[in-house]
Design a protein around this motif. Structure first.
Motif, PDB file in Angstrom:
ATOM      1  N   LEU B  50       0.769  -1.283   0.004  1.00  0.00           N
ATOM      2  CA  LEU B  50      -0.221   0.123   0.100  1.00  0.00           C
ATOM      3  C   LEU B  50       0.931   1.324  -0.252  1.00  0.00           C
ATOM      4  O   LEU B  50       0.415   2.229   0.482  1.00  0.00           O
ATOM      5  N   ARG B  91      -3.664  -4.926   9.470  1.00  0.00           N
ATOM      6  CA  ARG B  91      -4.127  -4.680  10.429  1.00  0.00           C
ATOM      7  C   ARG B  91      -3.746  -3.316  11.167  1.00  0.00           C
ATOM      8  O   ARG B  91      -4.641  -2.608  11.718  1.00  0.00           O
ATOM      9  N   SER B  92      -2.611  -3.250  11.322  1.00  0.00           N
ATOM     10  CA  SER B  92      -1.930  -1.758  12.005  1.00  0.00           C
ATOM     11  C   SER B  92      -2.260  -0.741  11.236  1.00  0.00           C
ATOM     12  O   SER B  92      -2.579   0.504  11.862  1.00  0.00           O
ATOM     13  N   VAL B  94      -5.231  -0.599   9.117  1.00  0.00           N
ATOM     14  CA  VAL B  94      -6.793  -0.720   9.325  1.00  0.00           C
ATOM     15  C   VAL B  94      -7.430  -0.156  10.527  1.00  0.00           C
ATOM     16  O   VAL B  94      -8.168   0.716  10.714  1.00  0.00           O
ATOM     17  N   PHE B  95      -6.477  -0.493  11.834  1.00  0.00           N
ATOM     18  CA  PHE B  95      -7.052   0.040  13.036  1.00  0.00           C
ATOM     19  C   PHE B  95      -6.224   1.220  13.380  1.00  0.00           C
ATOM     20  O   PHE B  95      -6.538   1.800  14.786  1.00  0.00           O
ATOM     21  N   THR B  96      -5.553   2.049  12.566  1.00  0.00           N
ATOM     22  CA  THR B  96      -5.354   3.420  12.914  1.00  0.00           C
ATOM     23  C   THR B  96      -6.045   4.351  11.615  1.00  0.00           C
ATOM     24  O   THR B  96      -5.582   5.465  11.616  1.00  0.00           O
ATOM     25  N   GLY B  97      -6.791   3.821  11.022  1.00  0.00           N
ATOM     26  CA  GLY B  97      -7.539   4.443  10.024  1.00  0.00           C
ATOM     27  C   GLY B  97      -6.753   4.837   8.751  1.00  0.00           C
ATOM     28  O   GLY B  97      -7.343   5.654   7.826  1.00  0.00           O
ATOM     29  N   LYS B  98      -5.508   4.149   8.599  1.00  0.00           N
ATOM     30  CA  LYS B  98      -4.632   4.730   7.296  1.00  0.00           C
ATOM     31  C   LYS B  98      -4.984   3.772   6.086  1.00  0.00           C
ATOM     32  O   LYS B  98      -4.486   4.240   4.797  1.00  0.00           O
ATOM     33  N   ALA B  99      -5.745   2.724   5.930  1.00  0.00           N
ATOM     34  CA  ALA B  99      -6.074   1.988   4.861  1.00  0.00           C
ATOM     35  C   ALA B  99      -7.165   1.081   5.291  1.00  0.00           C
ATOM     36  O   ALA B  99      -7.863   0.806   6.353  1.00  0.00           O
ATOM     37  N   SER B 100      -8.110   0.573   4.208  1.00  0.00           N
ATOM     38  CA  SER B 100      -8.767  -0.368   4.128  1.00  0.00           C
ATOM     39  C   SER B 100      -8.178  -1.678   3.983  1.00  0.00           C
ATOM     40  O   SER B 100      -7.065  -1.889   3.642  1.00  0.00           O
TER      41      SER B 100
END
Lengths: 414, 140
Positions: B50, B91-92, B94-100
């Motif tokens: 990504l 997951r790191s 996704v759970f900080t809002g940086k990617a799907s």
């Protein structure tokens, strides 16, 4: 009663999360956009042989007051613009106390891979794990090295309301890539964290905490496969306000007067490296944290200077089993101008240091479900000038110099 | 002495053969909307980690396989991470809002079908899989 309601609410939310996971209802359409929903929860148990740890009553049977959960929703509005938000809640002994937080909520516009902008409530990038420290499922260890990522002080560096400029750029195959983040904003700190809890012993009850912050992070993804290194910096101005009950220290009737304290100077510098190859992962970090505060409505000054560091290694020995260990090193220098406050002359005194040797086994039963068993062998308790896991309120009979702890934790995510 | 040389040569041949087999175990495929026809291994890594969201000027989104030999070969050859580390990496973000979380599918057939119908999708399948309806990217 309040606590029971909190636990019931948390239980209900956990059940909802589990149900959502079982149904795998992770995506849904909203105005022709796909919205992803993700969540996690964990439950821990801690037993110690000597001192009570992390504000829990751990030294008898042990304590299971070690629960957290979070859930987020996000969507890609266009190829370049995304929005999302996450809630987080926890109960760790006297910390968190089931007061949910908006963990992050922001819009993110990525102009180019080398230039993006986020605005809203954003997780602060500081070292390797500051922004992911609550996501237990990401880490080998049940507790990250507490010298650098102290769970009782997590919110002091966790997030800011403001903006980030970020990006990644390459300087050629032989130089590697660089990733940067620069940020500024306002950092709000929880009044259910370790510092406000520590101050209650002096009759101080913090009601509001925070102030402006700025900082940045630069990491180099080196041409050596699996090796990255970097540095972070964070500067804070903090104003804490609340109430003071002088009778706690001086005796006499209970009277509450306004209380204020503020930072004269506070910053953190962090340097780190990570090497990951195949099933092996090695991390090391060093932080310099300097904090100089004017306390008790301007009457005294309190300064603490720490240089914590750790080295950790983990190896995935089988598809579903990972073993790891770390050494976490914490020493504190302090000066408080209040009468009778004198630091022990030597850092070998248990109230000046906390050295923690840790071994962990992590088991991934399913892709979404894991368990961890961890042993801590701690030397020292590092005193009460700044929160470090051991509190006088939780140890009214004083502290012993050494503590061994067993931590068992399980959790899931989807 | 002759025996030793023979065994050494045989071992080297086996090593080279197994390396070649691994490198050709997996094909990188893309939706027909993706204008690029050849990419570097670094580009493939950047897309799946990504760091990069376009190839040849077209916006791209990675599509993963849930498991299997092609998935294992792809992780080893292109990303240098095991599956647990890759999931933790996503997951790191996704759970900080940086990617799907990238789409993850169960078989080569599902990956090909999804890539064929989804604008900008880039995936990977085993070298023997049918790639009708998608383009195979040449990895330099």
């Amino acid at each position: 009663m309040k606590q029971m309601i909190g636990r019931l609410m948390a239980g209900g939310m956990l059940a909802a999360l589990a149900l959502s996971m079982a149904l795998q209802a992770q995506d849904f359409k909203l105005f022709d956009r796909t919205v992803q929903v993700h969540g996690f929860a964990s439950q821990g148990f801690v037993h110690t042989d000597e001192n009570n740890w992390l504000t829990m009553n751990t030294s008898n049977v042990g304590s299971g007051e070690f629960t957290d959960f979070g859930a987020n929703a996000s969507t890609q509005i266009t190829d370049r613009f995304r929005v999302g938000a996450q809630i987080y809640d926890r109960d760790l002994g006297q910390l968190g106390r089931w007061h949910p937080d908006l963990d992050w909520a922001y819009g993110d516009f990525k102009f180019k891979p080398w230039l993006g902008f986020r605005a809203g409530k954003v997780k602060t990038v500081l070292g390797l794990f500051n922004d992911t420290q609550d996501m237990d499922f990401l880490h080998t260890f049940a507790l990250l090295p507490q010298s650098v990522y102290s769970t009782d002080m997590r919110d002091s560096t966790l997030s800011h309301i403001g903006g980030d400029l970020y990006g990644t750029f390459s300087l050629g195959k032989h130089v590697g890539k660089f990733s940067y983040t620069a940020y500024g904003g306002d950092q709000r700190q929880s009044i259910y964290g370790g510092y406000p809890y520590l101050l209650t012993i002096h009759g101080v009850y913090i009601k509001n905490s925070g102030g402006p912050t700025f900082g940045g992070d630069l990491r180099w993804i080196t041409p050596v496969k699996g090796l990255l290194t970097g540095a972070s910096y964070e500067k804070n101005d903090v104003l804490n306000t609340g109430l003071l009950n002088p009778s706690i220290a001086l005796g006499g009737p209970n009277v509450f007067v306004p209380y204020t304290e503020w930072s004269k100077d506070q910053f953190a510098q962090q340097f780190y490296g990570e090497y990951a190859k195949g099933n092996l992962r090695v991390d090391a970090e060093f932080r310099h944290f300097w904090r100089d505060f004017t306390i008790f409505n301007g009457q005294f000054e309190a300064a603490t200077n720490t240089h914590p560091w750790y080295g950790s290694a983990s190896y995935r020995v089988a598809k579903r089993v990972e073993l790891g260990g770390y050494y976490s090193h914490y020493e504190i220098d302090w000066i408080v101008t209040a009468p009778g406050q004198v630091e022990a002359p030597n850092v070998s005194s248990p109230d000046r240091h906390l050295y923690d040797k840790v071994v962990t086994a992590r088991f991934d039963m399913k892709n979404y479900w894991y368990a961890k068993v961890e042993g801590h062998f701690m030397d020292g308790y590092a005193g009460f000038q700044y929160p470090d896991g051991f509190y006088p309120q939780a140890n009214p009979n004083g502290l012993k110099p050494d503590t061994n702890a067993l931590v068992v934790k399980t959790g899931f995510n989807f | 002495m002759k025996k030793r040389v023979f065994f050494l040569a045989a071992a080297c041949s086996l090593l080279i053969a197994s390396w070649q087999a691994r490198a050709s175990d997996v094909k990188v495929i893309a939706n027909s909307s993706v204008t690029a026809s050849s990419v570097s291994a670094g580009d493939v890594k950047d897309v799946f980690l990504l760091d990069k969201d376009s190839l040849g000027g077209s916006h791209v989104d990675p599509v993963l396989s849930k498991g299997g030999p092609a998935h294992e070969a792809f992780l080893k050859d292109y990303l240098g991470k095991n599956d647990a580390a890759l999931q933790a990496f996503y997951r790191s973000l996704v759970f900080t809002g940086k990617a799907s979380m990238p789409k993850s599918l169960g078989s080569d057939g599902e990956v090909v079908a999804y890539v064929a119908k989804t604008k900008g999708a880039v995936g990977y399948v085993s070298s023997g899989a049918s790639t009708e309806g998608v383009k195979t990217l040449v990895v330099k």
